[in-house]
Design a protein around this motif. Structure first.
Motif, PDB file in Angstrom:
ATOM      1  N   ASN A 271       0.813  -1.212   0.000  1.00 17.08           N
ATOM      2  CA  ASN A 271       0.000   0.000   0.000  1.00 17.08           C
ATOM      3  C   ASN A 271       0.847   1.262   0.000  1.00 17.08           C
ATOM      4  O   ASN A 271       0.462   2.287  -0.579  1.00 17.08           O
ATOM      5  N   ILE A 272       2.016   1.185   0.623  1.00 16.05           N
ATOM      6  CA  ILE A 272       2.923   2.337   0.640  1.00 16.05           C
ATOM      7  C   ILE A 272       3.441   2.642  -0.760  1.00 16.05           C
ATOM      8  O   ILE A 272       3.375   3.779  -1.235  1.00 16.05           O
ATOM      9  N   ILE A 273       3.955   1.635  -1.433  1.00 11.69           N
ATOM     10  CA  ILE A 273       4.567   1.891  -2.739  1.00 11.69           C
ATOM     11  C   ILE A 273       3.506   2.209  -3.788  1.00 11.69           C
ATOM     12  O   ILE A 273       3.730   3.028  -4.687  1.00 11.69           O
ATOM     13  N   ASP A 274       2.332   1.591  -3.700  1.00 10.73           N
ATOM     14  CA  ASP A 274       1.285   1.899  -4.674  1.00 10.73           C
ATOM     15  C   ASP A 274       0.858   3.357  -4.582  1.00 10.73           C
ATOM     16  O   ASP A 274       0.544   3.990  -5.598  1.00 10.73           O
ATOM     17  N   TYR A 275       0.851   3.907  -3.374  1.00  9.75           N
ATOM     18  CA  TYR A 275       0.524   5.320  -3.216  1.00  9.75           C
ATOM     19  C   TYR A 275       1.641   6.198  -3.764  1.00  9.75           C
ATOM     20  O   TYR A 275       1.377   7.165  -4.504  1.00  9.75           O
ATOM     21  N   GLU A 365       7.666  13.439  -4.847  1.00 11.23           N
ATOM     22  CA  GLU A 365       8.276  14.066  -3.671  1.00 11.23           C
ATOM     23  C   GLU A 365       7.218  14.536  -2.677  1.00 11.23           C
ATOM     24  O   GLU A 365       7.389  14.411  -1.464  1.00 11.23           O
ATOM     25  N   ALA A 366       6.109  15.057  -3.191  1.00 12.28           N
ATOM     26  CA  ALA A 366       5.041  15.522  -2.308  1.00 12.28           C
ATOM     27  C   ALA A 366       4.437  14.346  -1.532  1.00 12.28           C
ATOM     28  O   ALA A 366       4.189  14.437  -0.323  1.00 12.28           O
ATOM     29  N   ARG A 367       4.208  13.256  -2.216  1.00  8.03           N
ATOM     30  CA  ARG A 367       3.638  12.079  -1.553  1.00  8.03           C
ATOM     31  C   ARG A 367       4.631  11.472  -0.563  1.00  8.03           C
ATOM     32  O   ARG A 367       4.242  11.018   0.525  1.00  8.03           O
TER      33      ARG A 367
END
Length: 376
Positions: A271-275, A365-367
């Motif tokens: 879920n972290i990398i998909d976001y 970068e924002a995410r």
């Protein structure tokens, strides 16, 4: 051997089929829907069969069996699907039964697992037909990747098993299995944006402690493609979450709870990398579990794969809907929840030079900043 299907398998009438796991007879199903299950624990996760003479039970057995076999044939929304079907001389089937019989004609072989179908009184052994042991002809890649028609010059190079590896590979993008030095590689085409997105996503994931399939650039027939090494073998299979969901439904289990109990850490990392990369294609067919073929038990979530649709839902920091749960969460909410559980698993810096587009880099970068703050 010429490209000739097993006409007995395609015949309208049949006596019985055996569902095989390597050389183990797992179950048999007869044409009237009655079945015998020899090893219940070795049944495919998405196949439910019951013994008994009740008419509803028998009809369910047939429907479930046809559905399972049909799931081992490519869907017709995949690019070049019709060309692939034409190349192997199969009808463009529309029903589960039609599609099932196409799969059975090449023993329902797949490069995802070690299941196959044996016909009545067949003496074939798994070693005789295993796709892992017998080379697929790379000539079929012309059809799978480029949509070329089979010609008189290359038709004789193909056998049923050549097609099996490709037509049983899910997904919409053009793709084909290529054997190089006794290893299989999946070549994926598509438009240039999709290939570049998958390659960039792979580089980004290298900077995180997240198990994933590595994608590298390659060329096929003067076309840029992404290349990845196969992750299955005769010792280890994969089963997609859509099939785990069927298993959970058949056993009265909550799918979300089941996944977290089996491998919560990998689930949160996904879920972290998909976001972070805006992956909009985490459907339940492209993530799932490794299976130990010695006992047919689930191991852990297999490495993340299929990132050709990364950076497509990338206009805001909110992200799209989280596709890995039935809860109503955005990708941002799911990722924040994940970093609060396991932290942010970054182990090296993501390089600006990898990005050809300023807007994509700025959004990444924002995410990333949002997740760093949430992990404090």
């Amino acid at each position: 051997m010429s490209l000739v299907f097993n006409r007995n398998a395609l015949a309208k009438g049949w006596t019985r089929y055996y569902i095989m796991h390597k050389n183990r007879r797992v179950a048999t199903i007869r044409e009237d829907g009655t079945c015998t299950v020899y090893y219940k624990s070795f049944l495919p996760f998405n196949l439910w069969m019951e013994e008994g003479d009740d008419m509803n039970v028998r009809l369910n057995n047939l429907n479930n069996f046809y559905y399972w076999c049909a799931s081992r044939v490519l869907t017709l929304d995949r690019q070049y699907a019709k060309e692939i079907m034409n190349a192997i001389g199969a009808s463009q089937a529309t029903t589960d039964r039609d599609r099932a019989l196409i799969a059975i004609s090449y023993h329902a072989l797949s490069l995802t697992d070690v299941y196959w179908i044996a016909t009545n009184n067949e003496k074939t052994r798994f070693e005789d037909i295993s796709l892992y042991r017998h080379s697929l002809s790379n000539s079929f890649a012309d059809v799978s990747l480029c949509g070329k028609q089979i010609t008189a010059q290359n038709e004789e190079l193909l056998v049923n098993e050549d097609a099996a590896g490709d037509i049983a590979t899910n997904g919409v993008a053009p793709k084909a299995w290529i054997r190089k030095k006794d290893k299989f590689y999946l070549m994926k085409d598509g438009d240039e944006r999709d290939v570049d997105a998958e390659l960039l996503a792979s580089k980004i994931m290298d900077c995180f402690d997240i198990e994933h399939v590595a994608y590298t650039a390659d060329c096929f027939d003067n076309r840029k493609v992404s290349k990845s090494e196969i992750i299955t073998s005769e010792e280890r299979s994969i089963v997609a979450m859509e099939y785990i969901d069927i298993y959970c439904a058949n056993h009265n289990l909550d799918t979300d709870e089941f996944v977290l109990k089996k491998d919560a850490h990998a689930y949160y990392r996904m879920n972290i990398i998909d976001y972070l990369i805006g992956n909009s294609d985490r459907h339940w067919g492209n993530w799932g579990f490794f299976v130990d073929n010695s006992n047919n038990k689930l191991l852990k979530l297999y490495p993340l794969m299929d990132f050709n649709k990364a950076f497509t839902n990338y206009d805001t920091t909110e992200g799209g809907k989280c596709q890995t749960t039935r809860r109503r969460l955005t990708q941002k909410e799911a990722a924040i929840e994940a970093v609060k559980k396991i932290g942010l698993p970054q182990n090296s810096a993501v390089k600006r030079v990898w990005f050809a587009d300023d807007a994509i880099y700025n959004m990444f970068e924002a995410r990333l900043s949002i997740l760093k703050e949430a992990s404090q």
